[in-house]
Design a protein around this motif. Structure first.
Motif, PDB file in Angstrom:
ATOM      1  N   UNK A 336       0.830  -1.208   0.000  1.00  0.00           N
ATOM      2  CA  UNK A 336       0.000   0.000   0.000  1.00  0.00           C
ATOM      3  C   UNK A 336       0.861   1.253   0.000  1.00  0.00           C
ATOM      4  N   UNK A 337       1.941   1.236   0.765  1.00  0.00           N
ATOM      5  CA  UNK A 337       2.857   2.388   0.779  1.00  0.00           C
ATOM      6  C   UNK A 337       3.501   2.571  -0.585  1.00  0.00           C
ATOM      7  N   UNK A 338       3.888   1.463  -1.193  1.00  0.00           N
ATOM      8  CA  UNK A 338       4.608   1.520  -2.475  1.00  0.00           C
ATOM      9  C   UNK A 338       3.741   2.118  -3.572  1.00  0.00           C
ATOM     10  N   UNK A 339       2.442   1.849  -3.538  1.00  0.00           N
ATOM     11  CA  UNK A 339       1.562   2.329  -4.613  1.00  0.00           C
ATOM     12  C   UNK A 339       0.911   3.675  -4.285  1.00  0.00           C
ATOM     13  N   UNK A 340       1.273   4.253  -3.146  1.00  0.00           N
ATOM     14  CA  UNK A 340       0.605   5.483  -2.708  1.00  0.00           C
ATOM     15  C   UNK A 340       0.731   6.610  -3.715  1.00  0.00           C
ATOM     16  N   UNK A 341       1.889   6.719  -4.364  1.00  0.00           N
ATOM     17  CA  UNK A 341       2.115   7.831  -5.277  1.00  0.00           C
ATOM     18  C   UNK A 341       1.763   7.504  -6.724  1.00  0.00           C
ATOM     19  N   UNK A 342       1.280   6.312  -6.958  1.00  0.00           N
ATOM     20  CA  UNK A 342       0.897   5.955  -8.323  1.00  0.00           C
ATOM     21  C   UNK A 342      -0.377   6.705  -8.714  1.00  0.00           C
ATOM     22  N   UNK A 343      -0.502   7.027  -9.995  1.00  0.00           N
ATOM     23  CA  UNK A 343      -1.714   7.675 -10.489  1.00  0.00           C
ATOM     24  C   UNK A 343      -2.800   6.654 -10.819  1.00  0.00           C
ATOM     25  N   UNK A 344      -2.438   5.368 -10.783  1.00  0.00           N
ATOM     26  CA  UNK A 344      -3.388   4.309 -11.149  1.00  0.00           C
ATOM     27  C   UNK A 344      -4.457   4.121 -10.076  1.00  0.00           C
ATOM     28  N   UNK A 345      -5.582   3.556 -10.504  1.00  0.00           N
ATOM     29  CA  UNK A 345      -6.706   3.320  -9.603  1.00  0.00           C
ATOM     30  C   UNK A 345      -6.421   2.120  -8.696  1.00  0.00           C
ATOM     31  N   UNK A 346      -6.838   2.239  -7.447  1.00  0.00           N
ATOM     32  CA  UNK A 346      -6.637   1.170  -6.461  1.00  0.00           C
ATOM     33  C   UNK A 346      -7.994   0.562  -6.108  1.00  0.00           C
ATOM     34  N   UNK A 347      -8.045  -0.752  -6.021  1.00  0.00           N
ATOM     35  CA  UNK A 347      -9.248  -1.449  -5.559  1.00  0.00           C
ATOM     36  C   UNK A 347      -8.901  -2.189  -4.275  1.00  0.00           C
TER      37      UNK A 347
END
Length: 638
Positions: A336-347
């Motif tokens: 979750x921390x790693x993807x925090x700055x991604x612009x992609x949508x999270x489910x």
């Protein structure tokens, strides 16, 4: 003009510092990288001061003078002047990044203005270093609205051409800068002094246009030309109706002495349609009659930040509040921390009570969007006929009772930040189509409007359903599922990480006891074993509620002794004391909450920490008569 005591004391300090009179360059000059950081940090100050420095230089242009602007530590931020004397100054490295304070270059007007905190003129041999003896320098400190020195303005010329009024001109320029600082920070009315008017208007980050009662544009600031995409002369010859077709409604409101403030409007820019926030103010003549009108256009995104503090929900949770040592759970947190700055949508997928919104808020607060809006919406808690206007907003006249100028939706409010769509599986199919378009195109259109508004929103969706099964059933669009499931995050149920239960109990016991001002309850080894072996169908939320029950009753409830950990059933057992059952406690508590919310199911469910459907079931189970509650009078009668 020159206080000899200042000079004498300054020279002595220079001697004590071991400075040589033969040095030519400041002992401290910033390199490119640090200078860029400094200039960026002081950009607003430099921009605000520049017009006044230019005006000061215009008075002495062609007479071999140059001006210097420094920060509060004496670091040069800007230099302008005549070529000849400026060439000499540059040969002595009097350039942006060089420090002109006493310890780095000895006695000069700028250093004395900082140390003595007063305007000062230093001439010839009064400078400590010999290289400056050819010049006379006049400097004055610049103060902010709190009276703190934030910089120095200096005017330097050859000693034989400097006039006694040179220092007076510097002081006048500094006074002008300080007045500008005061006007900008307090948002006060513009000073009725022509010399400041243009600069003040250009410093305000809003498009400001004045027009007569026929709509003919009379004045505008630089920001207005940038906002609408026209050059100054082109826009000056336009009518306000060319950019804002509904201007007459605003004028009618002003004539009736009605307010026209913070209204969302659509305007015609040079190449596209913009949504802006508009406030209109009257200009009255000396007889108090309406003469002209001021239109103040602001970017909606900036206004939304304030609006979100009032109507939106703020992200309060961070990853340090997520408790657990289970290996798989820790890996989920790290992901979750790693993807925090991604612009992609999270489910985010997980059973009810596993902390999906806690993760969503933590992801937001761990991202670059942390200072922007976090807007949460429960797709299952909003009636189907309202969810479209909640998400996308509505235009003026979209339906009976619609607010004048319309209303922004959650996507507009979240512009620049994050929107959390909880219970996404409950979203109606037609709304799924609109959501898919927002994700693909990055624009939203209000109900009843054809205008597209560009939004920059990071979407985090959550569900306790298996969406792939919902797709097979035809309840959820396959294309939307794939768009949402770019970064899947599966949260473990509490029964799969039971080693974390003691940590969570300690955490909730400490946090809740402080919140409700109750002493902590000791849990015996026997009861702890029962809690560890219980299957926790309500997950972390159920555990938290149980700890709060313990703290309120100041003991471990007796029903824990009767838990059959093999049955896997809910905590729905016998007595808290000799004459009051847990079901009775639950029933009375639900009635109390319903009363306090006047029967509002959504608010009551939120207070109880359960879903609306769960509350409906409990009302029916306990045969609670809702007839006395206005908003749920049709429930609980059977």
């Amino acid at each position: 003009m020159i206080n000899k005591r200042y000079i004498k004391e300054s020279h002595q300090r220079c001697i004590d510092l071991g400075l040589s009179k033969k040095i030519k360059y400041s002992k401290k000059i910033l390199g490119n990288e640090k200078l860029q950081d400094k200039m960026e940090n002081k950009r607003e100050f430099i921009t605000l001061s520049k017009p006044f420095i230019s005006k000061l230089y215009d008075f002495v242009k062609g007479s071999n003078f140059f001006t210097i602007l420094t920060d509060e530590k004496g670091c040069i931020l800007d230099v302008i002047g005549d070529d000849k004397i400026l060439s000499e100054a540059f040969s002595l490295k009097m350039i942006p990044g060089a420090y002109m304070d006493e310890k780095n270059i000895g006695t000069n007007a700028m250093s004395l203005a900082l140390t003595e905190k007063t305007p000062v003129q230093v001439s010839g041999a009064d400078h400590f270093i010999t290289a400056y003896h050819r010049w006379t320098c006049s400097a004055a400190p610049i103060r902010d609205t709190k009276g703190e020195i934030i910089g120095v303005l200096n005017l330097t010329g050859y000693s034989d051409s400097v006039h006694p009024h040179s220092l007076g001109m510097v002081v006048a320029a500094v006074n002008a800068i300080e007045k500008m600082l005061e006007a900008k920070s307090s948002n006060a009315e513009l000073e009725n002094v022509k010399i400041f008017l243009d600069t003040m208007l250009d410093s305000i980050p809003s498009g400001i246009i004045t027009a007569d009662l026929e709509g003919n544009i009379k004045t505008l600031n630089k920001y207005a030309t940038e906002l609408f995409g026209y050059d100054y002369l082109e826009m000056k010859n336009m009518n306000i109706s060319d950019v804002f077709s509904e201007w007459s409604n605003a004028v009618k409101a002003i004539k009736k002495k009605e307010s026209f403030l913070d209204e969302d409007v659509f305007v015609k820019a040079n190449r596209n349609i913009l949504q802006l926030n508009l406030s209109v103010h009257p200009i009255l003549d000396h007889k108090r009659k309406l003469k002209d009108v001021v239109y103040v256009f602001k970017e909606v995104k900036k206004v939304r930040k304030l609006a979100n503090k009032i109507m939106g929900r703020q992200a309060i949770y961070t990853f340090d509040k997520i408790i657990g040592t289970n290996k798989d759970f820790v890996e989920s947190v790290q992901f979750a921390k790693k993807i925090s700055d991604s612009r992609s949508t999270i489910l985010i997928m997980g059973e009810s009570g596993t902390g999906k919104e806690v993760f969503a808020q933590s992801i937001h607060n761990h991202s670059r969007r942390r200072k922007e809006s976090f807007v949460a919406i429960n797709c299952g808690a909003i009636p189907k006929n309202l969810i479209e206007s909640e998400l996308f907003g509505y235009a003026e006249g979209a339906f009976t009772g619609a607010k004048r100028s319309g209303h922004p939706g959650k996507f507009e409010i979240a512009d620049g930040g994050t929107i959390f769509l909880d219970e996404i599986g409950e979203m109606p199919l037609d709304m799924q189509t609109r959501l898919l378009r927002v994700i693909e195109e990055g624009t939203v259109s209000r109900v009843g409007s054809t205008n597209e508004v560009v939004v920059d929103v990071r979407i985090i969706a959550a569900t306790n359903k298996k969406l792939s099964d919902e797709v097979k059933k035809g309840n959820f669009r396959k294309d939307l599922f794939y768009r949402l499931n770019v970064l899947p995050l599966k949260l473990m149920p509490l029964r799969e990480r039971k080693e974390d239960i003691p940590l969570l109990i300690d955490y909730f016991m400490d946090r809740i006891s402080k919140r409700i001002n109750k002493k902590q309850v000791e849990i015996s080894a026997n009861h702890m074993e029962k809690l560890l072996n219980y299957n926790w169908p309500g997950n972390i939320r159920e555990l938290e509620n149980l700890i709060e029950l313990m703290l309120n009753t100041e003991k471990v409830p007796n029903f824990l002794d009767l838990i059959d950990t093999k049955s896997g059933s809910d905590l729905d057992y016998t007595v808290l004391d000799d004459d009051l059952t847990l079901e009775q406690v639950e029933k009375e508590h639900i009635i109390k909450v319903l009363k306090s919310s006047n029967g509002n199911i959504t608010n009551s469910a939120k207070t109880l920490g359960i879903g609306r459907n769960t509350l409906y079931r409990k009302i029916k189970k306990h045969k609670i008569n809702c007839s006395k509650f206005e908003q749920c009078s049709s429930l609980g009668r059977g």
